[in-house]
Design an enzyme around this catalytic site. Structure first.
Site, short mmCIF file in Angstrom:
data_model
loop_
_atom_site.label_atom_id
_atom_site.label_comp_id
_atom_site.label_asym_id
_atom_site.label_seq_id
_atom_site.Cartn_x
_atom_site.Cartn_y
_atom_site.Cartn_z
N GLY A 46 -8.69 24.59 -37.15
CA GLY A 46 -7.89 24.15 -36.01
C GLY A 46 -7.99 25.07 -34.80
CB SER A 47 -5.37 26.44 -32.57
OG SER A 47 -4.81 25.20 -32.21
CB THR A 48 -8.24 30.04 -35.83
OG1 THR A 48 -8.81 29.10 -36.75
CG2 THR A 48 -6.80 30.30 -36.23
#
Length: 223
Positions: free
Chosen positions: A130-132
């Site tokens: 995801g956002s990582t």
């Protein structure tokens, strides 16, 4: 475990080295295994196993555990994990999972409970990044010139992205409005990063993923 066998984690991974060798008492016998009278027994002493020095930094580990306990107390999550790496060597300086158990009261005689409590979610569980992954996406796009720090984006909360059948929604339903590259990262904006990925292109993105080492084994010595 209760018989000093490594069953999980570093103890299992290095059990061959940690366990050492048992001592032996040897007797002379005849062909059928009966000890010969007045024979001299030979004793082979046990050998201690090796010691292992972890890369864990006590001070950093203490900070991490304190921060996780505070987060759990405030937000009551199902679980909380944290890992701290040396950015130059990727040695693990701290690693903690909550809920945990008292290391002074380890249930060594109950293997099922011991294995359940010892399960290190940071090493054994999988999750979608995801956002990582947005950090890698932006780093790659900036590095190859697909975007600059002044590239403008607009987030209205949802958008039809080329090649995608469904609307892509941003985590912020009302959107982030007009923003440039630094703000897109600060806001972790799904819409902006979809456009950044499109500008980067699939082939270049995949090459950068490989160059970042994402497809390599971590080398972490946990079973």
């Amino acid at each position: 475990s209760v018989d000093n066998t490594g069953t999980t984690g570093v103890e299992k991974y290095y059990d061959t080295y940690l366990a050492g060798k048992k001592g032996e008492l040897l007797y002379e016998t005849d062909l059928v295994g009966i000890e010969i009278e007045n024979s001299v027994a030979a004793y082979l002493p046990a050998e201690d196993g090796y010691n292992i020095q972890l890369t864990i930094d006590y001070g950093i580990q203490e900070i991490v555990e304190t921060a996780l306990k505070k987060a759990v107390a405030e937000y009551s999550p199902v679980g909380a994990e944290c890992i701290v790496l040396d950015p130059n060597t990727f040695e693990i300086l701290a690693m903690a999972n909550l809920p945990s158990y008292d290391l002074n009261e380890v249930p060594r005689e109950d293997m099922e409970t011991l294995n359940a409590l010892s399960r290190n979610r940071l090493a054994s569980d999988i999750y979608e990044p995801g956002s990582t992954f947005k950090v890698m996406t932006m780093a790659a796009a900036l590095d190859c010139g697909a975007i600059t720090l002044d590239t403008p984006f607009h987030c209205g909360g949802a958008e039809q992205i080329p090649g995608r059948s469904q609307l892509l929604h941003c985590w912020r339903s009302q959107g982030h409005g007009a923003q440039k590259t630094p703000q897109a990262l600060q806001n972790s904006c799904n819409i902006a990063f979809a456009h950044i990925a499109l500008k980067l292109g699939g082939e270049r993105f995949y090459e950068y993923v490989k160059n970042f080492g994402v497809l390599e084994k971590t080398g972490i010595d946990l079973a």
